[in-house]
Design an enzyme around this catalytic site. Structure first.
Site, short mmCIF file in Angstrom:
data_model
loop_
_atom_site.label_atom_id
_atom_site.label_comp_id
_atom_site.label_asym_id
_atom_site.label_seq_id
_atom_site.Cartn_x
_atom_site.Cartn_y
_atom_site.Cartn_z
N ARG A 29 0.82 -1.22 0.00
CA ARG A 29 0.00 0.00 0.00
C ARG A 29 0.85 1.27 0.00
NH1 ARG A 29 -5.52 -0.30 1.88
NH2 ARG A 29 -6.26 -2.35 1.33
N ARG A 33 -3.26 6.75 1.19
CA ARG A 33 -3.71 7.95 1.89
C ARG A 33 -2.72 8.61 2.82
NH1 ARG A 33 -9.30 5.37 3.65
NH2 ARG A 33 -7.77 3.72 3.87
N ARG A 42 -6.76 11.82 -5.51
CA ARG A 42 -8.03 11.14 -5.26
C ARG A 42 -9.18 12.15 -5.27
NH1 ARG A 42 -11.88 9.35 -1.92
NH2 ARG A 42 -12.16 7.13 -1.53
N ASP A 79 -7.04 -2.47 -7.04
CA ASP A 79 -7.51 -3.12 -5.82
C ASP A 79 -7.83 -4.58 -6.12
OD1 ASP A 79 -8.34 -2.10 -2.94
OD2 ASP A 79 -9.67 -3.75 -3.49
N TYR A 155 -14.98 -11.31 0.63
CA TYR A 155 -15.73 -10.09 0.31
C TYR A 155 -17.00 -10.39 -0.49
CZ TYR A 155 -11.85 -7.36 2.10
OH TYR A 155 -10.91 -6.81 2.93
O1 CP3 Z 1 0.11 0.70 -3.15
C1 CP3 Z 1 -0.36 -0.43 -3.27
O2 CP3 Z 1 -0.07 -1.37 -2.50
C2 CP3 Z 1 -1.24 -0.74 -4.47
C3 CP3 Z 1 -2.63 -0.58 -4.31
C4 CP3 Z 1 -3.50 -1.51 -3.49
C5 CP3 Z 1 -4.72 -1.06 -2.94
N1 CP3 Z 1 -5.38 -2.13 -2.40
C6 CP3 Z 1 -5.20 0.31 -3.01
C7 CP3 Z 1 -6.25 0.77 -2.09
C8 CP3 Z 1 -3.39 -2.88 -3.18
C9 CP3 Z 1 -2.25 -3.84 -3.48
C10 CP3 Z 1 -4.59 -3.25 -2.51
C11 CP3 Z 1 -4.88 -4.64 -2.08
C12 CP3 Z 1 -6.03 -4.88 -1.20
N2 CP3 Z 1 -7.26 -4.30 -1.22
C13 CP3 Z 1 -6.07 -5.91 -0.24
C14 CP3 Z 1 -4.96 -6.89 0.04
C15 CP3 Z 1 -3.90 -6.30 0.86
C16 CP3 Z 1 -4.23 -6.14 2.31
O3 CP3 Z 1 -4.26 -4.98 2.76
O4 CP3 Z 1 -4.47 -7.15 2.98
C17 CP3 Z 1 -7.34 -5.88 0.38
C18 CP3 Z 1 -7.82 -6.78 1.50
C19 CP3 Z 1 -8.09 -4.85 -0.27
C20 CP3 Z 1 -9.50 -4.48 -0.02
C21 CP3 Z 1 -9.67 -3.07 0.34
N3 CP3 Z 1 -9.44 -2.00 -0.50
C22 CP3 Z 1 -10.09 -2.56 1.58
C23 CP3 Z 1 -10.44 -3.40 2.79
C24 CP3 Z 1 -10.12 -1.17 1.45
C25 CP3 Z 1 -10.65 -0.18 2.46
C26 CP3 Z 1 -9.75 -0.07 3.63
C27 CP3 Z 1 -8.87 1.11 3.43
O5 CP3 Z 1 -7.66 1.00 3.68
O6 CP3 Z 1 -9.42 2.15 3.06
C28 CP3 Z 1 -9.66 -0.83 0.16
C29 CP3 Z 1 -9.50 0.52 -0.40
C30 CP3 Z 1 -8.16 0.89 -0.93
N4 CP3 Z 1 -7.42 0.11 -1.77
C31 CP3 Z 1 -7.47 2.11 -0.68
C32 CP3 Z 1 -6.26 2.03 -1.41
C33 CP3 Z 1 -5.20 3.09 -1.52
C34 CP3 Z 1 -7.97 3.28 0.15
C35 CP3 Z 1 -9.13 3.88 -0.58
C36 CP3 Z 1 -9.19 5.37 -0.53
O7 CP3 Z 1 -8.38 6.05 -1.18
O8 CP3 Z 1 -10.16 5.85 0.10
#
Ligand code: CP3
Length: 357
Positions: A29, A33, A42, A79, A155
């Site tokens: 990640r 944010r 964003r 994602d 999910y």
């Molecule tokens: O920089 C990176 O690593 C690449 C981008 C990336 C995102 N999600 C962007 C994202 C990657 C590799 C993921 C994988 C992801 N997404 C996983 C597996 C990794 C882990 O954390 O276990 C999972 C379980 C998800 C599902 C997911 N996506 C959730 C639960 C959420 C909400 C929680 C949160 O942190 O907000 C997301 C949203 C998400 N995916 C964001 C980002 C940058 C935040 C969204 C925003 O900008 O509001």
């Protein structure tokens, strides 16, 4: 696409357990944010999906952490939930609420309608990979990724994140046949999806089994690892004469390290509950390791961060015939001060070379 030689291939070499001058680093990640420039992009994109579905925005945020820190890999901005979205489940991200699906999969009728989606629905992801590769211009390799069949199924069945996984575990114990059907479709889809990312230019791929660790021993192997293994077996192993390394990360999977390492992957991601020295003894360098700093150590201030980084590097020790990619044990928190990441990367670069001589 013509293959530009990489200016920095330390990450790919470490995954393949080849000699490197220092321990390469990237952070799960890393585009997100905690970076004010991410929040600004964003805002312009209007929503998370607006960001992810626009290849130019996706490229912009992918490169942001690389412009700030000397990281050794870029990860596609997308994602894991784009896959069930392409299956027609209707993904949305409400600000501050996390992901939600409009039509979760709960019963036999829902499962009977589920199928492997047309990859054209995910064309925006492959387009983003192409744009990012062009803009990276060989600076560092690009990682593609997907969720594991089980983590995606969590999910799909729950319809959102969960604390207890009651719905999916209920299905697992009451109707294992239904869950197996979902997992089989997810495995086929994920393999097609990762292969299309590789065709578009991804130079390594990672499978995130973020929730496999919530399963009971015996169940994990049957419902999570078996399907991750199917995906790994279907992945194209090379492109342009170069191996595309596969990383498998099961959060909370430390106790299953032997079986995860034997699934056909090149590297295993480890969370912070695992001691890298002990893990290495168990696996005897048959795979590389990626990890495993506690993301919360980034809230401890600079000297604690540097000390914890050294502790992880010391635990892996002399790399020899092994391979170590420095990373966090899970995604970076949105509240992390960016200076903390600068200290982390700086410490890995200055302290790790001694272990590569
Ligand atoms: O920089 C990176 O690593 C690449 C981008 C990336 C995102 N999600 C962007 C994202 C990657 C590799 C993921 C994988 C992801 N997404 C996983 C597996 C990794 C882990 O954390 O276990 C999972 C379980 C998800 C599902 C997911 N996506 C959730 C639960 C959420 C909400 C929680 C949160 O942190 O907000 C997301 C949203 C998400 N995916 C964001 C980002 C940058 C935040 C969204 C925003 O900008 O509001």
């Amino acid at each position: 696409m013509s293959a530009k030689p990489l200016k920095n291939d330390v990450f790919l070499r470490a995954l393949l357990r080849q000699p490197v001058p220092y321990t390469p680093t990237w952070l799960m990640r890393q585009a997100g944010r905690y970076l004010p420039e991410y929040r600004a992009t964003r805002e312009r994109a209007g929503s998370f999906m607006g960001l992810a579905q626009n290849p130019d925005y996706a490229c912009e945020v992918t490169l942001q952490p690389l412009d700030r820190f000397p990281l050794d890999a870029a990860i596609l901005f997308s994602d894991i939930l784009t896959v069930p979205d392409a299956m027609g489940l209707g993904l949305s991200f409400e600000q501050g609420e996390g992901p939600r699906f409009a039509t979760p999969i709960r019963n036999e009728v829902d499962v009977s309608k589920l199928c492997v989606p047309d990859m054209a629905k995910l064309q925006y992801v492959f387009d983003a990979v192409k744009v990012i590769r062009r803009e990276l211009d060989g600076r560092v390799p690009l990682i593609g990724f997907a969720g594991s069949p089980f983590t995606i199924a969590c999910y799909m069945v729950e319809g959102k994140g969960s604390d207890d996984y009651r719905l999916i575990k209920g299905m697992l114990y009451a109707r294992p046949d239904l869950l197996h059907k979902i997992l089989e479709i997810n495995a086929q889809t994920t393999a097609h999806y990762l292969n299309a990312q590789i065709d578009a230019g991804a130079q390594a791929v990672m499978i995130f089994d973020s929730w496999g660790g919530v399963l009971a021993d015996g169940i994990f192997q049957q419902f999570s690892l078996a399907y991750t293994k199917k995906v790994v077996e279907m992945i194209k192993s090379d492109r342009d004469g170069r191996k595309v390394p596969v990383i498998v990360f099961t959060k909370g999977g430390g106790q299953w390290l032997e079986s995860i390492s034997a699934c056909g992957c090149d590297a295993v991601g480890l969370d912070w509950t695992v001691d890298l020295a002990a893990a290495r003894l168990r696996i005897q360098d048959k795979v590389a390791f990626q990890g495993n700093l506690d993301p919360m150590s980034l809230f401890g201030g600079e000297s604690a961060i540097r000390k914890e980084v050294r502790r992880v590097l010391d635990a892996y020790g002399r790399v020899g015939n092994g391979g170590h990619v420095f990373n966090l044990g899970h995604g970076i928190s949105q509240f992390t001060p960016p200076e903390a990441v600068a200290a982390l990367v700086d410490e890995v670069r200055s302290y790790s070379p001694q272990y590569h001589v």
